[in-house]
Design a protein around this motif. Structure first.
Motif, PDB file in Angstrom:
ATOM      1  N   UNK A 284       5.342 -10.012   4.959  1.00  0.00           N
ATOM      2  CA  UNK A 284       6.161 -10.409   3.815  1.00  0.00           C
ATOM      3  C   UNK A 284       6.222  -9.295   2.777  1.00  0.00           C
ATOM      4  N   UNK A 285       5.093  -8.608   2.572  1.00  0.00           N
ATOM      5  CA  UNK A 285       5.062  -7.480   1.643  1.00  0.00           C
ATOM      6  C   UNK A 285       6.001  -6.372   2.109  1.00  0.00           C
ATOM      7  N   UNK A 286       5.919  -6.022   3.375  1.00  0.00           N
ATOM      8  CA  UNK A 286       6.778  -4.965   3.906  1.00  0.00           C
ATOM      9  C   UNK A 286       8.253  -5.372   3.859  1.00  0.00           C
ATOM     10  N   UNK A 287       8.538  -6.645   4.092  1.00  0.00           N
ATOM     11  CA  UNK A 287       9.929  -7.125   3.992  1.00  0.00           C
ATOM     12  C   UNK A 287      10.415  -7.035   2.547  1.00  0.00           C
ATOM     13  N   UNK A 288       9.545  -7.342   1.594  1.00  0.00           N
ATOM     14  CA  UNK A 288       9.907  -7.259   0.179  1.00  0.00           C
ATOM     15  C   UNK A 288      10.212  -5.812  -0.205  1.00  0.00           C
ATOM     16  N   UNK A 289       9.356  -4.889   0.231  1.00  0.00           N
ATOM     17  CA  UNK A 289       9.573  -3.474  -0.067  1.00  0.00           C
ATOM     18  C   UNK A 289      10.892  -2.981   0.529  1.00  0.00           C
TER      19      UNK A 289
ATOM     20  N   UNK B   3      13.498  -4.824   1.299  1.00  0.00           N
ATOM     21  CA  UNK B   3      14.582  -5.497   0.593  1.00  0.00           C
ATOM     22  C   UNK B   3      14.877  -4.826  -0.749  1.00  0.00           C
ATOM     23  N   UNK B   4      13.858  -4.299  -1.402  1.00  0.00           N
ATOM     24  CA  UNK B   4      14.028  -3.637  -2.697  1.00  0.00           C
ATOM     25  C   UNK B   4      14.423  -2.168  -2.549  1.00  0.00           C
ATOM     26  N   UNK B   5      14.553  -1.686  -1.319  1.00  0.00           N
ATOM     27  CA  UNK B   5      15.008  -0.318  -1.093  1.00  0.00           C
ATOM     28  C   UNK B   5      13.900   0.706  -0.955  1.00  0.00           C
ATOM     29  N   UNK B   6      12.663   0.271  -0.865  1.00  0.00           N
ATOM     30  CA  UNK B   6      11.548   1.211  -0.714  1.00  0.00           C
ATOM     31  C   UNK B   6      11.445   1.663   0.734  1.00  0.00           C
ATOM     32  N   UNK B   7      11.098   2.944   0.899  1.00  0.00           N
ATOM     33  CA  UNK B   7      10.904   3.520   2.222  1.00  0.00           C
ATOM     34  C   UNK B   7       9.607   4.309   2.214  1.00  0.00           C
ATOM     35  N   UNK B   8       8.966   4.386   3.374  1.00  0.00           N
ATOM     36  CA  UNK B   8       7.730   5.158   3.488  1.00  0.00           C
ATOM     37  C   UNK B   8       8.072   6.640   3.337  1.00  0.00           C
ATOM     38  N   UNK B   9       7.374   7.302   2.395  1.00  0.00           N
ATOM     39  CA  UNK B   9       7.596   8.734   2.212  1.00  0.00           C
ATOM     40  C   UNK B   9       6.374   9.552   2.596  1.00  0.00           C
ATOM     41  N   UNK B  10       5.192   8.961   2.496  1.00  0.00           N
ATOM     42  CA  UNK B  10       3.965   9.678   2.856  1.00  0.00           C
ATOM     43  C   UNK B  10       2.969   8.702   3.470  1.00  0.00           C
ATOM     44  N   UNK B  11       2.233   9.194   4.461  1.00  0.00           N
ATOM     45  CA  UNK B  11       1.134   8.420   5.040  1.00  0.00           C
ATOM     46  C   UNK B  11      -0.074   9.331   5.078  1.00  0.00           C
ATOM     47  N   UNK B  12      -1.157   8.883   4.459  1.00  0.00           N
ATOM     48  CA  UNK B  12      -2.412   9.620   4.495  1.00  0.00           C
ATOM     49  C   UNK B  12      -3.440   8.738   5.183  1.00  0.00           C
ATOM     50  N   UNK B  13      -4.721   9.082   5.063  1.00  0.00           N
ATOM     51  CA  UNK B  13      -5.782   8.339   5.737  1.00  0.00           C
ATOM     52  C   UNK B  13      -5.596   6.831   5.655  1.00  0.00           C
TER      53      UNK B  13
ATOM     54  N   UNK C 269      -3.768   5.409   2.971  1.00  0.00           N
ATOM     55  CA  UNK C 269      -2.740   5.188   1.960  1.00  0.00           C
ATOM     56  C   UNK C 269      -1.351   5.358   2.561  1.00  0.00           C
ATOM     57  N   UNK C 270      -0.467   4.452   2.189  1.00  0.00           N
ATOM     58  CA  UNK C 270       0.941   4.569   2.546  1.00  0.00           C
ATOM     59  C   UNK C 270       1.718   4.530   1.246  1.00  0.00           C
ATOM     60  N   UNK C 271       2.552   5.533   1.012  1.00  0.00           N
ATOM     61  CA  UNK C 271       3.296   5.633  -0.239  1.00  0.00           C
ATOM     62  C   UNK C 271       4.766   5.314   0.032  1.00  0.00           C
ATOM     63  N   UNK C 272       5.267   4.361  -0.722  1.00  0.00           N
ATOM     64  CA  UNK C 272       6.656   3.939  -0.627  1.00  0.00           C
ATOM     65  C   UNK C 272       7.395   4.403  -1.872  1.00  0.00           C
ATOM     66  N   UNK C 273       8.602   4.881  -1.682  1.00  0.00           N
ATOM     67  CA  UNK C 273       9.474   5.255  -2.804  1.00  0.00           C
ATOM     68  C   UNK C 273      10.870   4.701  -2.535  1.00  0.00           C
ATOM     69  N   UNK C 274      11.578   4.454  -3.621  1.00  0.00           N
ATOM     70  CA  UNK C 274      12.958   4.009  -3.479  1.00  0.00           C
ATOM     71  C   UNK C 274      13.870   5.118  -3.986  1.00  0.00           C
ATOM     72  N   UNK C 275      15.159   5.047  -3.682  1.00  0.00           N
ATOM     73  CA  UNK C 275      16.082   6.046  -4.228  1.00  0.00           C
ATOM     74  C   UNK C 275      16.086   6.032  -5.756  1.00  0.00           C
ATOM     75  N   UNK C 276      15.649   4.933  -6.352  1.00  0.00           N
ATOM     76  CA  UNK C 276      15.576   4.825  -7.809  1.00  0.00           C
ATOM     77  C   UNK C 276      14.144   5.001  -8.304  1.00  0.00           C
ATOM     78  N   UNK C 277      13.370   5.879  -7.659  1.00  0.00           N
ATOM     79  CA  UNK C 277      11.964   6.067  -8.027  1.00  0.00           C
ATOM     80  C   UNK C 277      11.784   6.477  -9.475  1.00  0.00           C
ATOM     81  N   UNK C 278      12.734   7.180 -10.017  1.00  0.00           N
ATOM     82  CA  UNK C 278      12.622   7.598 -11.417  1.00  0.00           C
ATOM     83  C   UNK C 278      12.537   6.383 -12.324  1.00  0.00           C
ATOM     84  N   UNK C 279      13.128   5.269 -11.876  1.00  0.00           N
ATOM     85  CA  UNK C 279      13.128   4.054 -12.693  1.00  0.00           C
ATOM     86  C   UNK C 279      12.065   3.058 -12.241  1.00  0.00           C
ATOM     87  N   UNK C 280      11.846   2.982 -10.957  1.00  0.00           N
ATOM     88  CA  UNK C 280      10.930   1.990 -10.405  1.00  0.00           C
ATOM     89  C   UNK C 280       9.522   2.507 -10.177  1.00  0.00           C
ATOM     90  N   UNK C 281       9.382   3.780  -9.897  1.00  0.00           N
ATOM     91  CA  UNK C 281       8.073   4.328  -9.565  1.00  0.00           C
ATOM     92  C   UNK C 281       7.731   4.080  -8.105  1.00  0.00           C
TER      93      UNK C 281
END
Length: 146
Positions: free
Chosen positions: A83-88, A90-100, A102-114
């Motif tokens: 459900x969390x991944x579906x929410x992300x 749905x809000x336009x977030x995509x995986x941009x980095x994967x570390x040990x 940590x998975x970092x999601x960003x949206x095209x509107x990251x400047x506004x959403x973070x």
């Protein structure tokens, strides 16, 4: 093992604390307001008038910014992960980095959403993000709108 001690979660990732966000916005807005008002109203910078207004505006903007922009953490159980991944998504977030862990999601509107950071802790996850984003996620998960 039934008698094994529970695993202790590592400390949370450091984020922007409410106090830090407030001080940053308060200081910047106070200075900008004081200097702008002194120029617009032709007040002397040695008089207290521009600083009084600057402080008032700085406190209001600092409080609002601290409420919306500080880093908030949400614990998510493993069954809620789809459900969390579906929410992300749905809000336009995509995986941009994967570390040990940590998975970092960003949206095209990251400047506004973070960014939203997903930390893996065995059978649980911790989600980090701006307070406004995490509050919306909490509401949507609680209402089971996903």
């Amino acid at each position: 093992m039934p008698n094994s001690p529970p695993t202790v979660d590592p400390p949370a990732i450091e984020g922007l604390d409410v106090k830090v966000v407030f001080i940053y916005y308060f200081a910047c807005v106070t200075a900008i307001t004081s200097l702008s008002l002194s120029q617009i109203c032709q007040w002397n910078l040695l008089s207290p008038l521009p600083y009084r207004w600057g402080l008032a505006v700085g406190v209001v903007v600092g409080a609002i910014a601290a409420y919306w922009n500080h880093t908030k953490i949400l614990a998510v159980a493993l069954p809620q992960l789809p459900r969390l991944e579906a929410w992300l998504k749905d809000k336009g977030y995509q995986i941009t980095e994967i570390e040990e862990n940590l998975t970092i999601y960003r949206s095209p509107q990251s400047w506004r959403r973070g960014a939203v950071i997903l930390e893996t802790l065995g059978d649980r996850r911790r989600v980090y993000g701006r307070a406004v984003t995490i509050r919306q996620l909490q509401r949507d998960l609680a209402e089971d709108r996903l």
